[in-house]
Design an enzyme around this catalytic site. Structure first.
Site, mmCIF file in Angstrom:
data_model
loop_
_atom_site.group_PDB
_atom_site.id
_atom_site.type_symbol
_atom_site.label_atom_id
_atom_site.label_comp_id
_atom_site.label_asym_id
_atom_site.label_seq_id
_atom_site.Cartn_x
_atom_site.Cartn_y
_atom_site.Cartn_z
ATOM 1 N N HIS A 1 34.645 37.658 34.550
ATOM 2 C CA HIS A 1 35.444 38.577 35.262
ATOM 3 C C HIS A 1 35.220 38.656 36.638
ATOM 4 C CE1 HIS A 1 35.521 39.888 31.051
ATOM 5 N NE2 HIS A 1 35.848 41.406 31.444
ATOM 6 N N GLU B 1 37.687 42.949 39.332
ATOM 7 C CA GLU B 1 38.153 44.275 38.615
ATOM 8 C C GLU B 1 38.219 45.424 39.525
ATOM 9 O OE1 GLU B 1 35.841 44.856 34.918
ATOM 10 O OE2 GLU B 1 37.370 46.461 34.270
ATOM 11 N N HIS C 1 36.957 42.223 24.238
ATOM 12 C CA HIS C 1 35.797 42.212 24.030
ATOM 13 C C HIS C 1 35.592 42.711 22.436
ATOM 14 C CE1 HIS C 1 34.647 41.710 28.268
ATOM 15 N NE2 HIS C 1 35.651 42.287 28.456
ATOM 16 N N HIS D 1 41.761 38.198 26.559
ATOM 17 C CA HIS D 1 40.694 39.072 27.123
ATOM 18 C C HIS D 1 40.585 40.257 26.184
ATOM 19 C CE1 HIS D 1 39.198 41.109 31.210
ATOM 20 N NE2 HIS D 1 38.331 41.398 30.019
ATOM 21 N N ASP E 1 41.469 44.044 26.535
ATOM 22 C CA ASP E 1 39.986 44.309 26.891
ATOM 23 C C ASP E 1 39.045 45.014 25.808
ATOM 24 O OD1 ASP E 1 38.038 44.007 28.918
ATOM 25 O OD2 ASP E 1 38.822 45.736 30.291
ATOM 26 N N ASP E 2 39.201 46.350 25.934
ATOM 27 C CA ASP E 2 38.368 47.084 24.960
ATOM 28 C C ASP E 2 39.332 48.046 24.466
ATOM 29 O OD1 ASP E 2 35.489 46.261 25.951
ATOM 30 O OD2 ASP E 2 36.697 46.661 27.624
HETATM 31 N N1 ADE Z 1 32.503 44.596 29.064
HETATM 32 C C1 ADE Z 1 33.435 45.183 28.285
HETATM 33 N N2 ADE Z 1 34.583 45.400 29.076
HETATM 34 C C2 ADE Z 1 34.489 45.208 30.449
HETATM 35 C C3 ADE Z 1 35.054 45.294 31.432
HETATM 36 N N3 ADE Z 1 36.241 45.846 31.464
HETATM 37 N N4 ADE Z 1 34.429 44.725 32.630
HETATM 38 C C4 ADE Z 1 33.317 44.033 32.537
HETATM 39 N N5 ADE Z 1 32.557 44.049 31.444
HETATM 40 C C5 ADE Z 1 33.075 44.590 30.345
HETATM 41 ZN ZN ZN Z 2 36.697 42.609 30.144
#
Ligand code: ADE
Ligand code: ZN
Length: 344
Positions: A204, A207, A27, A25, A285-286
């Protein structure tokens, strides 16, 4: 749990860093560091609403998912050419290999780029080339195309059409962006089409959204993994379903902390998920926005929650079992994991 002997707590951080792991996971647009954003902005003549790197970093004070997404989409606006996508993905893959990530299944958001006139061919040219080159640094990397859920299903179908000439360059599809108000069932038909095409399916769910969104991702979209899914703990019958079906959850602890899903990392429910027998994994994630790549996520989560080495083994093993790698590759990854634990 698993038959791995407990390792003394003082040796746990080194073990967490050294163990091979899969990232399921990430992005890729969320791996754009502020320095690279500004370098690409300058190279491409793109104006940014921030004076410099420090001003951009100061804006990373998120209160929820949407407050992050607004800045994340602004950051991605500097990507124009195949080489930009290549450099972004290559920087991530180098960083991931330092964390002993041996397999990465990487999300990308085509609609963020096609909306600015960047073609599917351009982005996939750069991203796929980086994934191919990753073999040289010991990372098996694959791409997963995500549909933006705040847009319509019709737009998702158009995106799929644009991607199908490059079907060999991605292994599956996912669903991301603003969760609340955009339940999985909005994308029932496009996911059914992707399933017919033999693509892997993830989404997703849970969350910020309720357990009902996880149920519909499972029952309507028929996904093979749930991204995040931490809200599932509010519904015991859902927990049983996830455990029995061995549907992995790709949990992202630092993301959950930065987006205020949990007020403190100490209060994260990863232990609850694992103790209930779910195939939970740790992911970043990011990472450029949430203060940490894979090993930062492992180290900070273990320090905050007191998880021990048996959980470390389980999480790394889950990451391989939950990956879309071929069975023989999964077996090889798990043998490497076992070897690291045998020496610990
Ligand atoms: N796009 C990038 N990060 C995300 C996240 N945590 N939840 C949903 N969309 C995303
Ligand atoms: Zn994500």
């Amino acid at each position: 749990m698993n038959p791995v002997p407990a390792v003394p707590a003082d040796r746990l951080p080194a073990l967490l860093a050294a163990m091979p792991k899969a990232e399921l996971h990430i992005h890729i647009e969320g791996s754009l560091e502020p320095e690279l954003i500004f370098r690409l902005a300058q190279r491409n003549g793109v104006a940014l609403p921030y004076a410099d790197v420090d001003a951009l970093r100061r804006a990373y004070a998120f209160t929820n998912l949407q407050s992050f997404l607004d800045i994340y989409y602004a950051g991605a606006s500097v990507l124009l050419h195949a080489q930009d996508f290549y450099e972004m993905a290559w920087a991530y893959l180098l960083r991931a290999s330092e964390d002993n990530v041996v397999r990465a299944e990487i999300f990308f958001d085509p609609q963020t780029h096609t909306a600015r006139g960047v073609s599917m061919e351009t982005m996939l040219d750069g991203l796929h080339r980086a994934c191919r080159d990753a073999k040289k640094i010991g990372v098996d990397a694959e791409l997963i195309l995500c549909f933006l859920r705040h847009l319509s299903e019709e737009e998702a179908f158009e995106t799929l059409e644009q991607a199908l000439p490059y079907r060999d360059k991605f292994i599956g599809v996912g669903l991301d962006s603003s969760e609340l108000g955009h339940p999985p069932e909005k994308f029932a038909r496009v996911f059914a089409k992707c399933r017919q095409l033999g693509l892997h399916l993830v989404a997703h769910a849970g969350e910020e959204g309720p357990p009902a969104y996880v149920w519909s991702a499972l029952d309507i979209l028929k996904v093979e993994r749930i991204d995040h899914g931490v809200q599932s703990a509010k519904d015991l019958s859902l927990m049983r379903r996830l455990a029995q079906s061995r549907i992995p959850l790709t949990v992202c602890p630092l993301s959950n902390l930065k987006l205020c899903v949990f007020p403190k990392l100490e209060m994260h429910n990863l232990r609850v998920l694992l103790d209930a027998g779910l195939v939970a994994t740790i992911n970043s994630d990011d990472p450029a926005y949430f203060g940490g790549y894979m090993n930062d996520n492992f180290l900070q989560t273990f320090a905050a929650t007191g998880l021990d080495s048996r959980y470390a083994y389980q999480l790394a093993r889950n990451s391989f079992e939950g990956s879309f790698a071929e069975p023989a590759a999964k077996q090889r990854y798990i043998e490497r994991l076992d070897a690291v634990f045998a020496d610990a």
